[in-house]
Design a protein around this motif. Structure first.
Motif, PDB file in Angstrom:
ATOM      1  N   TRP A   1      -9.699  12.621   4.843  1.00  0.00           N
ATOM      2  CA  TRP A   1      -9.005  12.417   6.126  1.00  0.00           C
ATOM      3  C   TRP A   1      -9.328  11.024   6.662  1.00  0.00           C
ATOM      4  O   TRP A   1      -8.438  10.302   7.107  1.00  0.00           O
ATOM      5  N   ILE A   2     -10.590  10.636   6.623  1.00  0.00           N
ATOM      6  CA  ILE A   2     -10.996   9.325   7.137  1.00  0.00           C
ATOM      7  C   ILE A   2     -10.344   8.204   6.327  1.00  0.00           C
ATOM      8  O   ILE A   2      -9.809   7.249   6.901  1.00  0.00           O
ATOM      9  N   LEU A   3     -10.353   8.310   5.015  1.00  0.00           N
ATOM     10  CA  LEU A   3      -9.715   7.282   4.180  1.00  0.00           C
ATOM     11  C   LEU A   3      -8.221   7.198   4.452  1.00  0.00           C
ATOM     12  O   LEU A   3      -7.656   6.102   4.518  1.00  0.00           O
TER      13      LEU A   3
ATOM     14  N   TYR B   1       4.958  -6.229   3.396  1.00  0.00           N
ATOM     15  CA  TYR B   1       4.271  -5.306   2.489  1.00  0.00           C
ATOM     16  C   TYR B   1       4.897  -3.917   2.560  1.00  0.00           C
ATOM     17  O   TYR B   1       5.137  -3.373   3.636  1.00  0.00           O
ATOM     18  N   ARG B   2       5.156  -3.353   1.401  1.00  0.00           N
ATOM     19  CA  ARG B   2       5.631  -1.985   1.284  1.00  0.00           C
ATOM     20  C   ARG B   2       4.746  -1.287   0.266  1.00  0.00           C
ATOM     21  O   ARG B   2       4.659  -1.709  -0.893  1.00  0.00           O
ATOM     22  N   PRO B   3       4.080  -0.212   0.670  1.00  0.00           N
ATOM     23  CA  PRO B   3       3.149   0.457  -0.244  1.00  0.00           C
ATOM     24  C   PRO B   3       3.868   1.088  -1.437  1.00  0.00           C
ATOM     25  O   PRO B   3       4.978   1.604  -1.294  1.00  0.00           O
ATOM     26  N   THR B   4       3.202   1.049  -2.583  1.00  0.00           N
ATOM     27  CA  THR B   4       3.779   1.698  -3.758  1.00  0.00           C
ATOM     28  C   THR B   4       3.633   3.213  -3.672  1.00  0.00           C
ATOM     29  O   THR B   4       4.430   3.936  -4.249  1.00  0.00           O
ATOM     30  N   ASP B   5       2.637   3.683  -2.958  1.00  0.00           N
ATOM     31  CA  ASP B   5       2.408   5.122  -2.769  1.00  0.00           C
ATOM     32  C   ASP B   5       2.432   5.381  -1.263  1.00  0.00           C
ATOM     33  O   ASP B   5       1.432   5.207  -0.578  1.00  0.00           O
ATOM     34  N   PRO B   6       3.592   5.797  -0.716  1.00  0.00           N
ATOM     35  CA  PRO B   6       3.699   5.928   0.737  1.00  0.00           C
ATOM     36  C   PRO B   6       2.809   7.011   1.360  1.00  0.00           C
ATOM     37  O   PRO B   6       2.437   6.910   2.513  1.00  0.00           O
ATOM     38  N   GLU B   7       2.464   8.030   0.603  1.00  0.00           N
ATOM     39  CA  GLU B   7       1.612   9.099   1.137  1.00  0.00           C
ATOM     40  C   GLU B   7       0.544   9.467   0.120  1.00  0.00           C
ATOM     41  O   GLU B   7       0.614  10.535  -0.500  1.00  0.00           O
ATOM     42  N   PRO B   8      -0.457   8.609  -0.052  1.00  0.00           N
ATOM     43  CA  PRO B   8      -1.481   8.906  -1.062  1.00  0.00           C
ATOM     44  C   PRO B   8      -2.295  10.138  -0.687  1.00  0.00           C
ATOM     45  O   PRO B   8      -2.689  10.316   0.461  1.00  0.00           O
ATOM     46  N   LYS B   9      -2.507  10.978  -1.656  1.00  0.00           N
ATOM     47  CA  LYS B   9      -3.339  12.179  -1.489  1.00  0.00           C
ATOM     48  C   LYS B   9      -4.419  12.141  -2.562  1.00  0.00           C
ATOM     49  O   LYS B   9      -4.164  11.772  -3.696  1.00  0.00           O
ATOM     50  N   GLY B  10      -5.587  12.524  -2.206  1.00  0.00           N
ATOM     51  CA  GLY B  10      -6.685  12.538  -3.159  1.00  0.00           C
ATOM     52  C   GLY B  10      -7.469  11.240  -3.119  1.00  0.00           C
ATOM     53  O   GLY B  10      -6.944  10.180  -2.795  1.00  0.00           O
ATOM     54  N   LEU B  11      -8.720  11.357  -3.469  1.00  0.00           N
ATOM     55  CA  LEU B  11      -9.658  10.238  -3.373  1.00  0.00           C
ATOM     56  C   LEU B  11      -9.218   9.043  -4.220  1.00  0.00           C
ATOM     57  O   LEU B  11      -9.210   7.906  -3.736  1.00  0.00           O
ATOM     58  N   GLU B  12      -8.822   9.281  -5.451  1.00  0.00           N
ATOM     59  CA  GLU B  12      -8.433   8.176  -6.337  1.00  0.00           C
ATOM     60  C   GLU B  12      -7.206   7.435  -5.810  1.00  0.00           C
ATOM     61  O   GLU B  12      -7.181   6.199  -5.775  1.00  0.00           O
TER      62      GLU B  12
ATOM     63  N   LEU C   1      -6.101   7.400  -2.700  1.00  0.00           N
ATOM     64  CA  LEU C   1      -6.441   6.752  -1.428  1.00  0.00           C
ATOM     65  C   LEU C   1      -7.192   5.447  -1.668  1.00  0.00           C
ATOM     66  O   LEU C   1      -6.944   4.452  -0.983  1.00  0.00           O
ATOM     67  N   MET C   2      -8.084   5.432  -2.639  1.00  0.00           N
ATOM     68  CA  MET C   2      -8.810   4.200  -2.944  1.00  0.00           C
ATOM     69  C   MET C   2      -7.861   3.146  -3.516  1.00  0.00           C
ATOM     70  O   MET C   2      -7.977   1.964  -3.189  1.00  0.00           O
ATOM     71  N   ALA C   3      -6.903   3.561  -4.328  1.00  0.00           N
ATOM     72  CA  ALA C   3      -5.909   2.617  -4.851  1.00  0.00           C
ATOM     73  C   ALA C   3      -5.051   2.067  -3.714  1.00  0.00           C
ATOM     74  O   ALA C   3      -4.748   0.872  -3.675  1.00  0.00           O
ATOM     75  N   ALA C   4      -4.686   2.927  -2.775  1.00  0.00           N
ATOM     76  CA  ALA C   4      -3.902   2.488  -1.617  1.00  0.00           C
ATOM     77  C   ALA C   4      -4.711   1.528  -0.756  1.00  0.00           C
ATOM     78  O   ALA C   4      -4.171   0.558  -0.205  1.00  0.00           O
ATOM     79  N   MET C   5      -5.997   1.774  -0.645  1.00  0.00           N
ATOM     80  CA  MET C   5      -6.868   0.877   0.120  1.00  0.00           C
ATOM     81  C   MET C   5      -6.947  -0.486  -0.560  1.00  0.00           C
ATOM     82  O   MET C   5      -6.868  -1.523   0.107  1.00  0.00           O
ATOM     83  N   ASP C   6      -7.067  -0.497  -1.879  1.00  0.00           N
ATOM     84  CA  ASP C   6      -7.105  -1.767  -2.612  1.00  0.00           C
ATOM     85  C   ASP C   6      -5.796  -2.539  -2.434  1.00  0.00           C
ATOM     86  O   ASP C   6      -5.808  -3.760  -2.238  1.00  0.00           O
ATOM     87  N   GLU C   7      -4.688  -1.833  -2.505  1.00  0.00           N
ATOM     88  CA  GLU C   7      -3.386  -2.470  -2.342  1.00  0.00           C
ATOM     89  C   GLU C   7      -3.235  -3.056  -0.927  1.00  0.00           C
ATOM     90  O   GLU C   7      -2.795  -4.195  -0.760  1.00  0.00           O
ATOM     91  N   ALA C   8      -3.642  -2.288   0.078  1.00  0.00           N
ATOM     92  CA  ALA C   8      -3.581  -2.783   1.455  1.00  0.00           C
ATOM     93  C   ALA C   8      -4.532  -3.952   1.656  1.00  0.00           C
ATOM     94  O   ALA C   8      -4.221  -4.895   2.393  1.00  0.00           O
ATOM     95  N   GLN C   9      -5.687  -3.915   0.983  1.00  0.00           N
ATOM     96  CA  GLN C   9      -6.643  -5.020   1.078  1.00  0.00           C
ATOM     97  C   GLN C   9      -6.024  -6.315   0.579  1.00  0.00           C
ATOM     98  O   GLN C   9      -6.133  -7.356   1.217  1.00  0.00           O
ATOM     99  N   ALA C  10      -5.350  -6.250  -0.556  1.00  0.00           N
ATOM    100  CA  ALA C  10      -4.699  -7.439  -1.113  1.00  0.00           C
ATOM    101  C   ALA C  10      -3.603  -7.937  -0.168  1.00  0.00           C
ATOM    102  O   ALA C  10      -3.471  -9.142   0.062  1.00  0.00           O
ATOM    103  N   ALA C  11      -2.840  -7.016   0.398  1.00  0.00           N
ATOM    104  CA  ALA C  11      -1.771  -7.397   1.327  1.00  0.00           C
ATOM    105  C   ALA C  11      -2.338  -8.019   2.598  1.00  0.00           C
ATOM    106  O   ALA C  11      -1.760  -8.966   3.144  1.00  0.00           O
ATOM    107  N   LEU C  12      -3.473  -7.511   3.069  1.00  0.00           N
ATOM    108  CA  LEU C  12      -4.107  -8.105   4.258  1.00  0.00           C
ATOM    109  C   LEU C  12      -4.520  -9.547   3.975  1.00  0.00           C
ATOM    110  O   LEU C  12      -4.314 -10.423   4.813  1.00  0.00           O
TER     111      LEU C  12
END
Length: 125
Positions: free
Chosen positions: A42-44, A63-74, A76-87
């Motif tokens: 939930w926090i991620l 920026y448009r995410p490749t996974d609009p609704e990530p579920k699961g730890l793996e 979510l971490m990939a979505a975080m990495d993608e958002a990090q690069a976009a930031l």
């Protein structure tokens, strides 16, 4: 405007999250650690949503995410990495961090650096 924002958000992702999530299983991430306390997933999810909101509203990124609704730890971490690069890209594209813009949550005009700061504080807590 890449410094210090890029570094601060990178530290959160690459140092704090990586170290704190090392060895955490999906089952552990989905389980609330105590009553009325949010789970890791939930926090991620909240952090990913917050970064995406920052990108889309305050930074006006394309920026448009490749996974609009990530579920699961793996995922979510990939979505975080993608958002990090976009930031990082979005921060580099800002010519003036002191430029006034409406804060997306409170609709009060303030310097962009302060808006980014409120998003960082939200993430840090």
């Amino acid at each position: 405007m890449s410094q210090p924002w890029t570094d601060l958000f990178t530290i959160n992702r690459q140092v704090l999250m990586e170290r704190n999530l090392a060895g955490v299983t999906q089952s552990q991430a989905d389980r609330a650690p105590a009553p009325s306390v949010n789970s890791i997933t939930w926090i991620l999810s909240h952090l990913v949503d917050n970064r995406r909101w920052l990108l889309g509203t305050a930074l006006e990124s394309r920026y448009r995410p490749t996974d609009p609704e990530p579920k699961g730890l793996e995922r979510l971490m990939a979505a975080m990495d993608e958002a990090q690069a976009a930031l990082g890209e979005a921060f580099d594209a800002v010519p003036d961090g002191n430029e006034g813009r409406p804060h997306p949550a409170v609709q009060t005009s303030m310097p962009l650096c302060q808006i980014v700061g409120t998003f960082f504080m939200e993430e840090a807590y």
